[in-house]
Motif scaffolding. Structure first.
Motif, short mmCIF file in Angstrom:
data_model
loop_
_atom_site.label_atom_id
_atom_site.label_comp_id
_atom_site.label_asym_id
_atom_site.label_seq_id
_atom_site.Cartn_x
_atom_site.Cartn_y
_atom_site.Cartn_z
N VAL A 168 0.86 -1.19 0.00
CA VAL A 168 0.00 0.00 0.00
C VAL A 168 0.89 1.23 0.00
N ARG A 283 -6.49 0.75 -6.87
CA ARG A 283 -5.81 -0.55 -6.84
C ARG A 283 -5.32 -0.91 -8.24
N LEU A 288 -2.00 -0.97 -3.75
CA LEU A 288 -3.12 -0.06 -3.45
C LEU A 288 -2.55 1.29 -3.02
#
Ligand SMILES: Cc1cc2nc3c(=O)[nH]c(=O)nc-3n(C[C@H](O)[C@H](O)[C@H](O)COP(=O)(O)OP(=O)(O)OC[C@H]3O[C@@H](n4cnc5c(N)ncnc54)[C@H](O)[C@@H]3O)c2cc1C
Length: 489
Positions: A168, A283, A288
């Motif tokens: 992320v 995403r 992400l």
């Protein structure tokens, strides 16, 4: 291999680390800076406003006391008195015109409506909690490389490589993860350059304190700490790779304030613009984005950090459930479908303020309209409701306006609060009539039955692990079971 590598130990990355750690996921956070607490993250330059929806999230995770510096959060059963709750385009919201209890679906909560704090303090509180959950925080090397494979991702930071099932990017507005993973990032170019500086004035009486919207832009002074902000409508032309010289800052300040004020001394200065952009999807495969890495805009109205915390709250439980193999079909995709419209709203909200502030007759005409609205209770409630984050609503396919919003702080007659039931990170079914006794929702929801002090007209309310209402209405067993199945398999 880690379950998740989070790039960037800013407030959003650390909030997400706590959310994942709470769910038992293994997490490494990789941060470029060797030490926390740079000048731009402590007071005064690092001052940030947290709004009601974010503070409700801190409260529900048992983090509010640390944030407020209190051993125990006082038990409040009255609506909190809002103070300094924000502005629209530099026009302050008057707390005296705001009746929080008259806003739709609000209940008294120990979480304040708003608070000022610093990025450093927020990061400190979150890092401490994350470490308690077993999160590893690795500092001192920036992520410069990223390779995606079918079942994992490898990121490069300095001499180290980190392999994780998911990555992320919470590495801020100039996100390396966003660039390396090939996210599309679209939006509008700036109309102004913003400056924040620590400065001493030779003649401080020449400027007014607080937010000052002028025919040439906006200046903001905080007298106590020599903190001055300016927004200069130069079309974003200032070369931000340069540290602005005192002469330049003084020329801008004089032009915007319409005075001949003199800057005696300038300390740390930072610049920003109102470039408003966001990733078209949050995403790409196993990568992400959240926070400023996913959306950037001007700080007008204090929305960036709050929106980022909303991203982290939305993503944490969904990613954990995906990793643990108990997510409902397509759950992770709902991260983009729920959060992207909020990002769209926030970028538009700041664009509307920039347009309102622009020098010239068009901006002034809009300012007059907004001032009129802000002098009414309804106008104030609308603007405040928006910036508090409490009116944000995901479309969960239910017409009830409570569904998809941050749950009000329901309280049962025995004194149990929603927050008491939520700090383990599970969802909650509040059954105010007891008619759903024995309902099968699986292990990811707690069940609490009993009359509410104020049930807002609902027989039962299903609250997702992120504090969002997943279903509310009559005690229809099937409807609640279906709503739970949209979260967990
Ligand atoms: C003047 C000003 C006032 C503001 N006021 C408010 C306010 O009142 N309320 C509000 O909600 N928002 C406000 N904001 C916006 C808010 O500061 C940001 O939205 C928020 O800091 C975003 O948090 P983040 O964690 O996404 O990113 P950041 O805070 O930018 O953190 C990113 C982290 O990633 C690290 N990093 C970057 N690149 C790498 C890399 N390649 N590898 C590893 N680590 C990396 C950085 O060192 C940093 O620690 C304001 C912004 C400005 C400029």
């Amino acid at each position: 291999m880690y379950d998740v590598a989070i790039v960037g130990a800013g407030p959003v990355g650390l909030f997400l680390a706590c959310e994942l750690g709470l769910q038992g996921v293994s997490v490494v956070v990789i941060e470029r800076e060797a030490e926390p607490g740079s000048t731009y993250r402590v007071e005064p330059l690092g001052m940030r406003g947290l709004m009601a929806a974010s503070l409700a999230a801190f409260y529900r995770r048992g983090l509010l006391g640390d944030l407020l510096g209190l051993d125990e959060v006082p038990d409040v059963d009255q609506p909190s008195e809002p103070q300094g709750v924000g502005h629209f385009a530099g026009m302050m919201i008057d707390p005296a015109r705001l009746k929080v209890e008259s806003l739709p679906y609000r209940l008294p909560s120990p979480a304040p409506e708003a608070m000022m704090t610093s990025l450093d303090h927020v990061e400190g509180v979150l890092a401490e909690r994350a470490v308690k959950y077993g999160v590893e925080i690795r500092r001192g090397a920036a992520v410069t490389g990223l390779t995606q494979y079918d079942d994992h991702v490898v990121v490069q930071a300095g001499d180290d490589e980190y392999a994780a099932q998911w990555v992320v990017g919470t590495d801020g507005g100039r996100s390396a993860v966003r660039r390396l993973a090939g996210f599309e990032f679209v939006g509008t170019e700036p109309m102004f350059t913003g400056y924040v500086m620590q400065a001493e004035l030779a003649d401080p009486g020449k400027l007014k304190s607080g937010f000052n919207l002028t025919p040439n832009g906006l200046y903001l002074t905080m007298r106590m700490d020599g903190h001055i902000g300016m927004m200069d409508f130069d079309g974003g032309a200032y070369d931000r790779s340069q540290v602005p010289a005192l002469e330049h800052l003084q020329e801008v300040l004089r032009r915007i304030s319409g005075t001949d004020v003199t800057l005696a001394k300038v300390g740390h200065t930072s610049t920003y613009t109102d470039r408003a952009m966001q990733a078209t999807a949050y995403r790409q495969g196993r990568v992400l984005l959240a926070g400023d890495a996913a959306h950037i805009h001007s700080p007008l109205g204090g929305q960036g950090l709050n929106t980022g915390i909303g991203d982290a709250l939305n993503l944490g439980w969904k990613l954990a459930a995906t990793i643990q193999g108990n997510a409902a079909d397509g759950l992770l995709d709902t991260y983009t479908t729920e959060r992207h419209p909020i990002g769209e709203w926030v970028t538009d909200w700041t664009r509307a303020q920039v347009t309102t502030m622009q020098p010239g007759p068009h901006g002034q005409a809009l300012q007059a309209v907004m001032r009129d609205l802000l002098e009414t209770a309804d106008g104030t409630a609308y603007i405040y409701g928006k910036i508090s984050g409490m009116l944000n609503r995901y479309d969960l396919g239910n017409e009830c306006l409570l569904v998809g919003r941050t749950a009000p702080e329901f309280r049962l007659e025995d004194g149990t609060r929603l927050a008491d039931l939520m700090d383990g990170g599970r969802g909650v079914l509040l059954d105010f009539t007891g008619a759903l006794d024995g309902i099968q929702l699986g292990e990811h929801f707690r069940y609490a039955a009993g009359p509410a002090r104020n049930d807002l007209g609902f027989e039962a309310v299903l609250v997702r692990p992120d504090g969002i209402v997943g279903w509310a209405g009559d005690a229809d067993r099937n409807a609640f079971e279906q709503a739970a199945k949209r979260c967990f398999a």
